[in-house]
Write a protein that holds these residues in place. Structure first.
Motif, mmCIF file in Angstrom:
data_model
loop_
_atom_site.group_PDB
_atom_site.id
_atom_site.type_symbol
_atom_site.label_atom_id
_atom_site.label_comp_id
_atom_site.label_asym_id
_atom_site.label_seq_id
_atom_site.Cartn_x
_atom_site.Cartn_y
_atom_site.Cartn_z
ATOM 1 N N GLY A 180 0.820 -1.200 0.000
ATOM 2 C CA GLY A 180 0.000 0.000 0.000
ATOM 3 C C GLY A 180 0.854 1.249 0.000
ATOM 4 N N CYS A 181 0.385 2.250 -0.715
ATOM 5 C CA CYS A 181 1.149 3.486 -0.815
ATOM 6 C C CYS A 181 1.143 4.262 0.500
ATOM 7 C CB CYS A 181 0.573 4.367 -1.932
ATOM 8 S SG CYS A 181 0.874 3.728 -3.602
ATOM 9 N N VAL A 182 -0.004 4.309 1.152
ATOM 10 C CA VAL A 182 -0.115 5.046 2.413
ATOM 11 C C VAL A 182 -0.662 4.105 3.482
ATOM 12 C CG1 VAL A 182 -1.169 7.001 3.605
ATOM 13 C CG2 VAL A 182 -0.476 7.228 1.209
ATOM 14 N N ASP A 183 0.035 4.006 4.585
ATOM 15 C CA ASP A 183 -0.380 3.141 5.689
ATOM 16 C C ASP A 183 -0.514 3.999 6.935
ATOM 17 O OD1 ASP A 183 -0.916 1.192 7.478
ATOM 18 O OD2 ASP A 183 0.994 0.134 7.313
ATOM 19 N N ILE A 184 -1.736 4.170 7.408
ATOM 20 C CA ILE A 184 -2.000 4.949 8.615
ATOM 21 C C ILE A 184 -2.425 3.985 9.720
ATOM 22 C CG2 ILE A 184 -3.386 6.791 9.642
ATOM 23 C CD1 ILE A 184 -3.686 7.975 6.870
ATOM 24 N N ASP A 185 -1.605 3.886 10.726
ATOM 25 C CA ASP A 185 -1.851 2.957 11.821
ATOM 26 C C ASP A 185 -2.018 3.766 13.103
ATOM 27 O OD1 ASP A 185 -2.101 0.826 13.455
ATOM 28 O OD2 ASP A 185 -0.085 0.023 13.175
ATOM 29 N N VAL A 186 -3.258 3.900 13.547
ATOM 30 C CA VAL A 186 -3.567 4.649 14.771
ATOM 31 C C VAL A 186 -3.905 3.656 15.868
ATOM 32 C CG1 VAL A 186 -4.994 6.427 15.804
ATOM 33 C CG2 VAL A 186 -4.389 6.581 13.389
ATOM 34 N N ASN A 187 -3.051 3.566 16.848
ATOM 35 C CA ASN A 187 -3.247 2.611 17.931
ATOM 36 C C ASN A 187 -3.771 3.266 19.207
ATOM 37 O OD1 ASN A 187 -2.273 0.383 16.428
ATOM 38 N ND2 ASN A 187 -0.170 1.058 16.801
ATOM 39 N N ALA A 188 -4.117 4.554 19.126
ATOM 40 C CA ALA A 188 -4.583 5.256 20.325
ATOM 41 C C ALA A 188 -5.941 4.722 20.757
ATOM 42 C CB ALA A 188 -4.668 6.758 20.043
ATOM 43 N N ASN A 189 -6.091 4.446 22.026
ATOM 44 C CA ASN A 189 -7.345 3.958 22.584
ATOM 45 C C ASN A 189 -7.673 4.827 23.787
ATOM 46 O OD1 ASN A 189 -9.603 2.555 23.311
ATOM 47 N ND2 ASN A 189 -8.516 0.698 23.924
ATOM 48 N N SER A 190 -8.460 5.866 23.555
ATOM 49 C CA SER A 190 -8.781 6.806 24.619
ATOM 50 C C SER A 190 -10.254 7.160 24.538
ATOM 51 C CB SER A 190 -7.917 8.065 24.499
ATOM 52 O OG SER A 190 -8.163 8.707 23.263
ATOM 53 N N ALA A 191 -10.670 8.089 25.407
ATOM 54 C CA ALA A 191 -12.068 8.502 25.417
ATOM 55 C C ALA A 191 -12.462 9.228 24.146
ATOM 56 C CB ALA A 191 -12.330 9.386 26.639
ATOM 57 N N SER A 192 -11.504 9.903 23.524
ATOM 58 C CA SER A 192 -11.785 10.602 22.277
ATOM 59 C C SER A 192 -11.564 9.667 21.101
ATOM 60 C CB SER A 192 -10.888 11.833 22.148
ATOM 61 O OG SER A 192 -9.520 11.444 22.148
ATOM 62 N N ILE A 195 -8.216 9.603 15.129
ATOM 63 C CA ILE A 195 -8.415 10.092 13.759
ATOM 64 C C ILE A 195 -7.157 9.813 12.961
ATOM 65 C CG2 ILE A 195 -8.881 12.105 12.328
ATOM 66 C CD1 ILE A 195 -10.302 13.352 14.717
ATOM 67 N N GLY A 196 -7.323 9.125 11.837
ATOM 68 C CA GLY A 196 -6.189 8.883 10.955
ATOM 69 C C GLY A 196 -5.914 10.083 10.072
#
Length: 208
Positions: A180-192, A195-196
């Motif tokens: 894949g050209c763009v890989d956005i990996d967001v591992n944040a797990n919070s109340a909010s 957003i990638g």
């Protein structure tokens, strides 16, 4: 008194050995004075493969500056280069500047204290010419090819700014369809919500 040996040509002194005065207030072992009769301060011609035009070695645990060039470009005619390297090509592994660094620290450090660009790269009009190519050391590397550590708090100082006069301002080409050209990996797990990519456009007109 100064134990200095001075060599002259028909114009003025050319070479001074000994305690020659330097512009920075120190003393130099050898001072070269360039005048109208001088073509080059030092010219080194090599006819043997693998020779070094200049070599400077320092002992262990010694603060050593191999080369210092101080230019005072305060006049309108001061437009000279600190280092000018001209390489007419040859092999694909031919480099104008080759820096090898091991251990802590950076291989190259550039500090700009003015509003000018820290690095300015001008690319030729040849097809396929690139301003910069980043190549990883191996397929098993664990470091990023490019890291931007931006500490600016001003909205007018973006980490990346692309100004293009061509239709394609930004292009990513992937040679491996499985990555894949763009890989956005967001591992944040919070109340909010994590957003990638967030795009907020406030435009009452016909724009989008």
């Amino acid at each position: 008194n100064t134990q200095t040996l001075i060599l002259y040509d028909t114009g003025a002194e050319v070479i001074k050995f000994g305690t020659a005065s330097a512009t920075d207030g120190n003393t130099t072992a050898v001072k070269l004075s360039l005048n109208t009769n001088t073509l080059a301060g030092i010219q080194i011609d090599s006819a043997t493969t693998g020779t070094l035009g200049m070599r400077m070695d320092s002992s262990s645990n010694v603060v050593f500056n191999g080369l210092r060039i101080a230019l005072t470009n305060t006049g309108t005619s001061n437009s000279g280069y600190g280092i000018y390297v001209e390489n007419d090509g040859g092999a694909s592994t031919s480099y104008c500047i080759d820096v090898s660094k091991s251990g802590a620290g950076s291989a190259v450090r550039i500090i700009s204290t003015s509003s000018a660009d820290a690095i300015a790269i001008t690319v030729s009009t040849a097809t396929g010419a690139r301003a910069m190519t980043l190549t990883g050391g191996s397929s098993t590397r664990t470091v990023s090819l490019l890291k931007l550590d931006d500490v600016a708090t001003s909205s007018s100082a973006p980490a990346i700014e692309i100004i293009s006069a061509s239709p394609t301002a930004f292009k990513i080409t992937d040679t491996d369809a499985n990555v894949g050209c763009v890989d956005i990996d967001v591992n944040a797990n919070s109340a909010s919500n994590a957003i990638g990519i967030k795009i907020a456009v406030d435009n009452a007109g016909a724009g989008s």
